[in-house]
Design an enzyme around this catalytic site. Structure first.
Site, PDB file in Angstrom:
ATOM      1  N   ASP A 176       0.844  -1.269  -0.012  1.00  0.00           N
ATOM      2  CA  ASP A 176      -0.087   0.019   0.036  1.00  0.00           C
ATOM      3  C   ASP A 176       0.845   0.889   0.079  1.00  0.00           C
ATOM      4  OD1 ASP A 176      -1.897   2.069   0.446  1.00  0.00           O
ATOM      5  OD2 ASP A 176      -3.208   0.613   1.503  1.00  0.00           O
ATOM      6  N   ARG A 236     -12.871  -3.200  -7.554  1.00  0.00           N
ATOM      7  CA  ARG A 236     -13.598  -2.682  -8.786  1.00  0.00           C
ATOM      8  C   ARG A 236     -13.149  -3.428  -9.866  1.00  0.00           C
ATOM      9  NH1 ARG A 236     -16.267   2.221  -7.373  1.00  0.00           N
ATOM     10  NH2 ARG A 236     -17.332   1.764  -9.121  1.00  0.00           N
ATOM     11  N   ASP A 260     -15.839 -10.589  -7.751  1.00  0.00           N
ATOM     12  CA  ASP A 260     -17.036 -10.133  -7.517  1.00  0.00           C
ATOM     13  C   ASP A 260     -17.329  -8.818  -8.132  1.00  0.00           C
ATOM     14  OD1 ASP A 260     -19.356 -10.120  -5.604  1.00  0.00           O
ATOM     15  OD2 ASP A 260     -18.522  -8.316  -4.720  1.00  0.00           O
ATOM     16  N   GLU A 265     -19.301  -4.716 -15.892  1.00  0.00           N
ATOM     17  CA  GLU A 265     -20.378  -5.500 -15.213  1.00  0.00           C
ATOM     18  C   GLU A 265     -22.001  -4.776 -15.478  1.00  0.00           C
ATOM     19  OE1 GLU A 265     -20.045  -3.930 -10.475  1.00  0.00           O
ATOM     20  OE2 GLU A 265     -18.220  -5.190 -11.336  1.00  0.00           O
ATOM     21  N   HIS A 297     -21.059  -8.535  -7.927  1.00  0.00           N
ATOM     22  CA  HIS A 297     -20.714  -7.411  -6.984  1.00  0.00           C
ATOM     23  C   HIS A 297     -21.524  -7.440  -5.568  1.00  0.00           C
ATOM     24  CE1 HIS A 297     -18.528  -3.519  -7.564  1.00  0.00           C
ATOM     25  NE2 HIS A 297     -18.374  -3.542  -5.988  1.00  0.00           N
TER      26      HIS A 297
END
Length: 330
Positions: A176, A236, A260, A265, A297
């Site tokens: 990160d 995302r 997901d 999408e 999602h």
């Protein structure tokens, strides 16, 4: 005072009505996305709340018209705000807010559940059982305590996932741009994305969608992963280049994935396409792969998360209309 909420689902209504009753404020709803062609519906309202995955569209004049109609804010009741032209909104004098942490556990638990499903080969067992094949040969599982889980994006959700994976006995590493000292009891930071990809048995993505994260996992990144590693995406869709993922799975460059969220999408998710030929050839191919799990999602979709998304977004609208500040403004 009146507030209009767009794209409202039936399962949100109880929370909306409870909030409206508690605050004695009129909250009206519709099931439409907020776009230039539906923007006129907000006229006469003091507050605006949206929730959608497709861009609002239009140009700066749309935001200026909202301000001219007396609106002071534009609130998304989700974490993502890539659907909003934030500079245009701010230039029009609108305060843009989101709900950055409606329930970190909801998405984090989804990642853990999908990881467990993959490493235990449950998707493949389901397929065998559906064909009345009760053999287990070739589907030996792996224990999570023997794995290294690499989290890209150790923020609220990624940090929660790290604690859950650590609690199950996994070694957790993270990459990160911002390091959080409070997580160092459950994870070890690495210096580069490439280092994480090479080490991890499970790569779990929890990044916002922005210029730096779009295409984060491409062909080059996938080639760095172990051939027996899994990829989890509950962030995302555009974070992964789907063409490259399909090619990597076909070539056996990774062991499998749980998605997901996927690119494009909006044309598929939360819609019923039974009996149709899917136009998205990538998704169609992924659905035929026994080592791929696709969900529409729904990582956010828990009882607590839905209530929090409603309550926090409406609380922010009320604060702004009362001339107060909110910690969720951009």
């Amino acid at each position: 005072m009146k507030i209009l909420m767009y794209s409202v689902r039936d399962d949100e209504q109880d929370a909306i009505q409870a909030w409206a009753a508690a605050h004695q404020i009129q909250v009206d709803t519709n099931d439409l996305e907020f776009h230039p062609e539906t923007a006129d519906l907000v006229k006469g309202y003091d507050g605006l709340v949206i929730q959608q995955r497709s861009p609002i569209g239009g140009d700066a004049s749309l935001y200026q018209s909202l301000a001219a109609a007396g609106l002071k804010q534009l609130t998304s009741r989700t974490a993502g705000v890539d659907t909003i032209d934030i500079p245009a909104a701010k230039a029009a004098g609108l305060v843009v807010t989101n709900v950055p942490a409606y329930s970190p556990n909801s998405v984090a638990e989804m990642s853990v559940a999908q990881t467990m499903r993959l490493i235990r080969n449950l998707e493949m067992f389901d397929q065998r059982i559906s064909q009345q094949n009760f053999q287990w040969a070739g589907l030996q599982a792996r224990e999570i305590r023997s794995l290294t889980v690499g989290i890209i994006g150790a923020g609220r959700i990624g940090g929660t996932a790290a604690r859950l994976f650590h609690g199950l006995g996994a070694k957790v590493i993270a990459y990160d741009v911002v390091r959080h000292p409070e997580l160092e009891d459950v994870l070890t930071y690495v210096d580069t994305k490439e280092e994480l990809l090479r080490q991890a048995d499970v790569v779990d993505l929890h990044v916002d969608l922005n210029e730096t994260s779009a295409g984060l996992i491409d062909a080059a990144a996938l080639k760095l992963m172990k051939t027996d590693a899994y990829l989890i995406n509950a962030s995302r869709g555009p974070v992964i280049v789907t063409d490259d993922l399909v090619a990597a799975l076909k070539a056996g460059e990774i062991a499998g994935c749980a998605l997901d969220t996927v690119e494009g999408e909006n044309a598929l998710f939360n819609q019923n396409h039974q009996g149709e030929v899917l136009q998205d050839t990538n998704v169609a191919q992924l659905m035929q792969m026994p080592n791929v799990i696709i969900t529409p999602h729904v990582g956010f979709y828990t009882n607590l998360a839905v209530k929090n998304m409603v309550d926090i977004s409406l609380d922010d609208v009320l604060a702004i209309l009362n001339g107060e500040t909110t910690a969720h403004a951009f």
